[in-house]
Design a protein around this motif. Structure first.
Motif, mmCIF file in Angstrom:
data_model
loop_
_atom_site.group_PDB
_atom_site.id
_atom_site.type_symbol
_atom_site.label_atom_id
_atom_site.label_comp_id
_atom_site.label_asym_id
_atom_site.label_seq_id
_atom_site.Cartn_x
_atom_site.Cartn_y
_atom_site.Cartn_z
ATOM 1 N N LYS A 267 0.832 -1.209 0.000
ATOM 2 C CA LYS A 267 0.000 0.000 0.000
ATOM 3 C C LYS A 267 0.865 1.257 0.000
ATOM 4 C CE LYS A 267 -4.230 -1.775 2.145
ATOM 5 N NZ LYS A 267 -3.890 -3.206 2.154
ATOM 6 N N ARG A 268 1.976 1.213 0.711
ATOM 7 C CA ARG A 268 2.888 2.359 0.714
ATOM 8 C C ARG A 268 3.392 2.651 -0.700
ATOM 9 N NH1 ARG A 268 5.808 4.523 5.000
ATOM 10 N NH2 ARG A 268 5.136 2.742 6.288
ATOM 11 N N LEU A 269 3.743 1.589 -1.424
ATOM 12 C CA LEU A 269 4.240 1.756 -2.789
ATOM 13 C C LEU A 269 3.165 2.324 -3.708
ATOM 14 C CD1 LEU A 269 6.532 1.259 -4.851
ATOM 15 C CD2 LEU A 269 5.598 -1.029 -5.199
ATOM 16 N N LEU A 270 1.908 1.917 -3.495
ATOM 17 C CA LEU A 270 0.809 2.372 -4.347
ATOM 18 C C LEU A 270 0.149 3.648 -3.840
ATOM 19 C CD1 LEU A 270 -0.152 0.897 -6.950
ATOM 20 C CD2 LEU A 270 1.295 -0.506 -5.465
ATOM 21 N N GLY A 271 0.615 4.180 -2.700
ATOM 22 C CA GLY A 271 0.115 5.450 -2.214
ATOM 23 C C GLY A 271 -1.282 5.415 -1.632
ATOM 24 N N ILE A 272 -1.634 4.320 -0.926
ATOM 25 C CA ILE A 272 -2.945 4.222 -0.299
ATOM 26 C C ILE A 272 -2.775 3.768 1.148
ATOM 27 C CG2 ILE A 272 -4.210 3.754 -2.429
ATOM 28 C CD1 ILE A 272 -4.107 0.807 -1.817
ATOM 29 N N ARG A 273 -3.799 3.985 1.960
ATOM 30 C CA ARG A 273 -3.772 3.560 3.344
ATOM 31 C C ARG A 273 -5.179 3.248 3.820
ATOM 32 N NH1 ARG A 273 -1.223 6.280 7.247
ATOM 33 N NH2 ARG A 273 0.117 7.528 5.880
ATOM 34 N N ILE A 274 -5.285 2.553 4.969
ATOM 35 C CA ILE A 274 -6.563 2.236 5.590
ATOM 36 C C ILE A 274 -6.786 3.174 6.767
ATOM 37 C CG2 ILE A 274 -7.869 0.490 6.854
ATOM 38 C CD1 ILE A 274 -6.395 -1.634 5.286
ATOM 39 N N ILE A 275 -7.995 3.738 6.850
ATOM 40 C CA ILE A 275 -8.339 4.633 7.935
ATOM 41 C C ILE A 275 -9.692 4.230 8.518
ATOM 42 C CG2 ILE A 275 -7.066 6.555 6.929
ATOM 43 C CD1 ILE A 275 -9.808 7.693 6.054
ATOM 44 N N ALA A 276 -10.038 4.804 9.666
ATOM 45 C CA ALA A 276 -11.384 4.693 10.210
ATOM 46 C C ALA A 276 -12.273 5.651 9.423
ATOM 47 C CB ALA A 276 -11.398 5.031 11.699
ATOM 48 N N ALA A 277 -13.321 5.115 8.807
ATOM 49 C CA ALA A 277 -14.134 5.923 7.903
ATOM 50 C C ALA A 277 -14.776 7.102 8.611
ATOM 51 C CB ALA A 277 -15.212 5.043 7.254
ATOM 52 N N ARG A 278 -15.149 6.966 9.885
ATOM 53 C CA ARG A 278 -15.872 8.031 10.580
ATOM 54 C C ARG A 278 -14.949 9.146 11.028
ATOM 55 N NH1 ARG A 278 -20.165 6.381 15.090
ATOM 56 N NH2 ARG A 278 -21.046 5.527 13.162
ATOM 57 N N ALA A 332 -14.151 0.779 8.087
ATOM 58 C CA ALA A 332 -12.857 1.146 7.514
ATOM 59 C C ALA A 332 -13.032 1.684 6.104
ATOM 60 C CB ALA A 332 -11.926 -0.065 7.502
ATOM 61 N N ALA A 333 -12.023 2.379 5.631
ATOM 62 C CA ALA A 333 -12.018 2.881 4.265
ATOM 63 C C ALA A 333 -10.587 2.908 3.759
ATOM 64 C CB ALA A 333 -12.632 4.274 4.183
ATOM 65 N N VAL A 334 -10.411 2.690 2.473
ATOM 66 C CA VAL A 334 -9.105 2.777 1.831
ATOM 67 C C VAL A 334 -9.061 4.090 1.063
ATOM 68 C CG1 VAL A 334 -7.491 1.715 0.213
ATOM 69 C CG2 VAL A 334 -8.925 0.280 1.662
ATOM 70 N N VAL A 335 -8.062 4.915 1.346
ATOM 71 C CA VAL A 335 -7.996 6.248 0.763
ATOM 72 C C VAL A 335 -6.628 6.487 0.131
ATOM 73 C CG1 VAL A 335 -9.633 7.157 2.456
ATOM 74 C CG2 VAL A 335 -7.183 7.283 2.917
ATOM 75 N N ARG A 336 -6.576 7.487 -0.734
ATOM 76 C CA ARG A 336 -5.287 7.925 -1.264
ATOM 77 C C ARG A 336 -4.468 8.516 -0.134
ATOM 78 N NH1 ARG A 336 -4.576 8.871 -6.739
ATOM 79 N NH2 ARG A 336 -2.459 9.389 -6.073
ATOM 80 N N ASP A 337 -3.218 8.166 -0.080
ATOM 81 C CA ASP A 337 -2.368 8.563 1.035
ATOM 82 C C ASP A 337 -2.150 10.068 1.088
ATOM 83 O OD1 ASP A 337 -0.916 7.925 3.287
ATOM 84 O OD2 ASP A 337 0.968 7.813 2.208
ATOM 85 N N ARG A 338 -2.138 10.702 -0.073
ATOM 86 C CA ARG A 338 -1.832 12.127 -0.125
ATOM 87 C C ARG A 338 -3.060 12.992 -0.360
ATOM 88 N NH1 ARG A 338 3.687 12.106 -3.850
ATOM 89 N NH2 ARG A 338 4.925 10.785 -2.461
ATOM 90 N N ALA A 339 -4.243 12.381 -0.277
ATOM 91 C CA ALA A 339 -5.457 13.154 -0.500
ATOM 92 C C ALA A 339 -5.649 14.174 0.612
ATOM 93 C CB ALA A 339 -6.677 12.239 -0.576
ATOM 94 N N LYS A 340 -6.032 15.384 0.240
ATOM 95 C CA LYS A 340 -6.252 16.420 1.243
ATOM 96 C C LYS A 340 -7.481 16.103 2.088
ATOM 97 C CE LYS A 340 -4.069 20.087 -1.465
ATOM 98 N NZ LYS A 340 -4.239 21.412 -2.088
ATOM 99 N N ARG A 341 -8.481 15.575 1.434
ATOM 100 C CA ARG A 341 -9.681 15.142 2.156
ATOM 101 C C ARG A 341 -9.867 13.662 1.897
ATOM 102 N NH1 ARG A 341 -14.930 18.440 1.096
ATOM 103 N NH2 ARG A 341 -14.393 17.828 -1.031
ATOM 104 N N ALA A 342 -9.834 12.861 2.960
ATOM 105 C CA ALA A 342 -9.915 11.409 2.792
ATOM 106 C C ALA A 342 -11.288 11.027 2.275
ATOM 107 C CB ALA A 342 -9.652 10.699 4.132
ATOM 108 N N GLN A 343 -11.323 10.410 1.126
ATOM 109 C CA GLN A 343 -12.542 9.891 0.546
ATOM 110 C C GLN A 343 -12.384 8.397 0.347
ATOM 111 O OE1 GLN A 343 -15.317 11.479 -0.042
ATOM 112 N NE2 GLN A 343 -14.608 13.533 0.474
ATOM 113 N N PRO A 344 -13.382 7.586 0.726
ATOM 114 C CA PRO A 344 -13.283 6.137 0.539
ATOM 115 C C PRO A 344 -12.973 5.821 -0.907
ATOM 116 C CG PRO A 344 -15.175 6.673 1.892
ATOM 117 C CD PRO A 344 -14.646 7.969 1.362
ATOM 118 N N GLN A 345 -12.006 4.926 -1.111
ATOM 119 C CA GLN A 345 -11.596 4.545 -2.444
ATOM 120 C C GLN A 345 -11.743 3.043 -2.594
ATOM 121 O OE1 GLN A 345 -10.805 6.805 -4.572
ATOM 122 N NE2 GLN A 345 -10.453 8.584 -3.280
ATOM 123 N N THR A 346 -11.812 2.624 -3.838
ATOM 124 C CA THR A 346 -11.891 1.190 -4.103
ATOM 125 C C THR A 346 -10.555 0.744 -4.604
ATOM 126 O OG1 THR A 346 -12.796 1.640 -6.279
ATOM 127 C CG2 THR A 346 -14.341 1.248 -4.507
#
Length: 346
Positions: A267-278, A332-346
């Motif tokens: 995920k680090r290589l692809l620039g994504i991470r897992i966060i708490a959606a709320r 949980a949600a998977v988001v772009r690591d560098r996104a300014k506003r975390a939006q759930p991603q697929t």
């Protein structure tokens, strides 16, 4: 999010035709003679035994990946997942999902299955465990091209029909946040692939060298995939310490990294991470452990594990935020690591 989609009768018929074409490979598979299935199964068992008891020093490092991809493709084709993908895409379009986005995702999944199936089957064409086809060699391309058949033709035709139908369907509102998420669909499977290769490399280089000091009868064999090792030596017989160590190592690899940083090396290589959606913060050690037990460890449960994971993955077609089922249930949600506003991603 569009409130509804306009669906003409012709578009509906084309979409249903896509589902009918996608189910043909499974239909043909079910009509194969029983004796042929037994012959194939017997040869596969012999191949697996030879590979398991081979030292594995001359095998391709991608042999475990090929074997595991083959198991995934067998489950996909046997349970008619391509047709299920098309039908779920249709239901999503009849609801509140954007037809263009859903159509592209369905087409992408169908094409991905069509491409992977012959590549994963290349391991079956080897005459022996020490004669793996070299990746990207002339023989590899020849076998890959020769592996295309009725299954790939049906999936490509179904993809074309779905694409045509999704172009006809129109959203009532043109503002669709999922447009920005469409480019993220490929990041999660690629990240999982990177993590898989890292785990296999570590098992081969580190565990394979260290474990004989404890158990002289153990070697990490490159001929068998991780799925079939767990199937044979954990769930269908008395658990062996070596295979339990592999599963424990896989759990720790995923759990520790997700709990501390929200991302694995892949995920680090692809620039994504897992966060708490709320909250947008870390998921927490407890929920992270539950998530790891579902993915990837659920895949190792024989017969039902892969099926449950594939069904959960298809939930992205129905979920309004584009999340898989286990992420939705765990918050949980998977988001772009560098996104300014975390939006759930697929």
């Amino acid at each position: 999010m569009p409130q509804c989609s306009r669906l003409s009768r012709s578009a509906l018929l084309v979409w249903v035709a896509g589902a009918a074409v996608a189910v043909l490979p499974t239909w043909e598979l079910g009509r194969e003679p029983l004796d042929r299935e037994e012959t194939i199964g017997a040869s596969g068992d012999i191949y697996g035994l030879v590979c398991l008891f081979n030292g594995g020093t001359t095998l391709s490092p991608l042999a475990p990946l090929r074997r595991d991809l083959q198991a995934v493709m067998e489950t996909t084709e046997g349970w008619a997942f391509p047709a299920l993908v098309v039908l779920l895409g249709l239901l999503a379009c009849l609801g509140r999902r954007d037809p263009g986005v859903i159509g592209r995702r369905v087409v992408g999944l169908l094409v991905l299955i069509a491409v992977i199936e012959p590549l994963a089957s290349l391991s079956s064409y080897r005459r022996g465990c020490g004669e793996a086809i070299s990746l990207f060699s002339a023989g590899w391309f020849r076998e890959a091209a020769g592996g295309w058949g009725i299954t790939q033709l049906c999936l490509v035709v179904a993809a074309v029909l779905v694409f045509a139908a999704s172009r006809v369907m129109r959203s009532v509102t043109g503002d669709e946040s999922e447009e920005s998420q469409a480019g993220m669909v490929w990041r999660r499977p690629v990240a999982a692939l990177v993590d898989y290769l890292i785990v296999v490399a570590v098992l081969s280089a580190v565990v394979g060298a260290a474990w004989p000091l404890i158990d002289v009868g153990f070697k990490v064999h490159m001929g068998a995939g991780l799925l079939e090792r767990a199937d044979a030596y954990v769930f269908r017989s008395s658990p062996r310490p070596a295979e339990l160590a592999i599963l424990a190592g896989l759990f720790l690899y995923s759990w520790v990294q997700h709990a501390l940083w929200g991302r694995t090396l892949g995920k680090r290589l692809l620039g994504i991470r897992i966060i708490a959606a709320r909250t947008g913060g870390r998921l927490g050690a407890g929920r992270t452990a539950l998530r790891v037990l579902v993915f990837p460890l659920l895949a190792f449960v024989p017969d039902v594990g892969l099926w449950c994971l594939l069904v959960g993955g298809l939930w992205i077609l129905l979920d309004q935020d584009g999340r898989v089922l286990y992420d939705r249930l765990l918050g949980a949600a998977v988001v772009r690591d560098r996104a300014k506003r975390a939006q759930p991603q697929t």
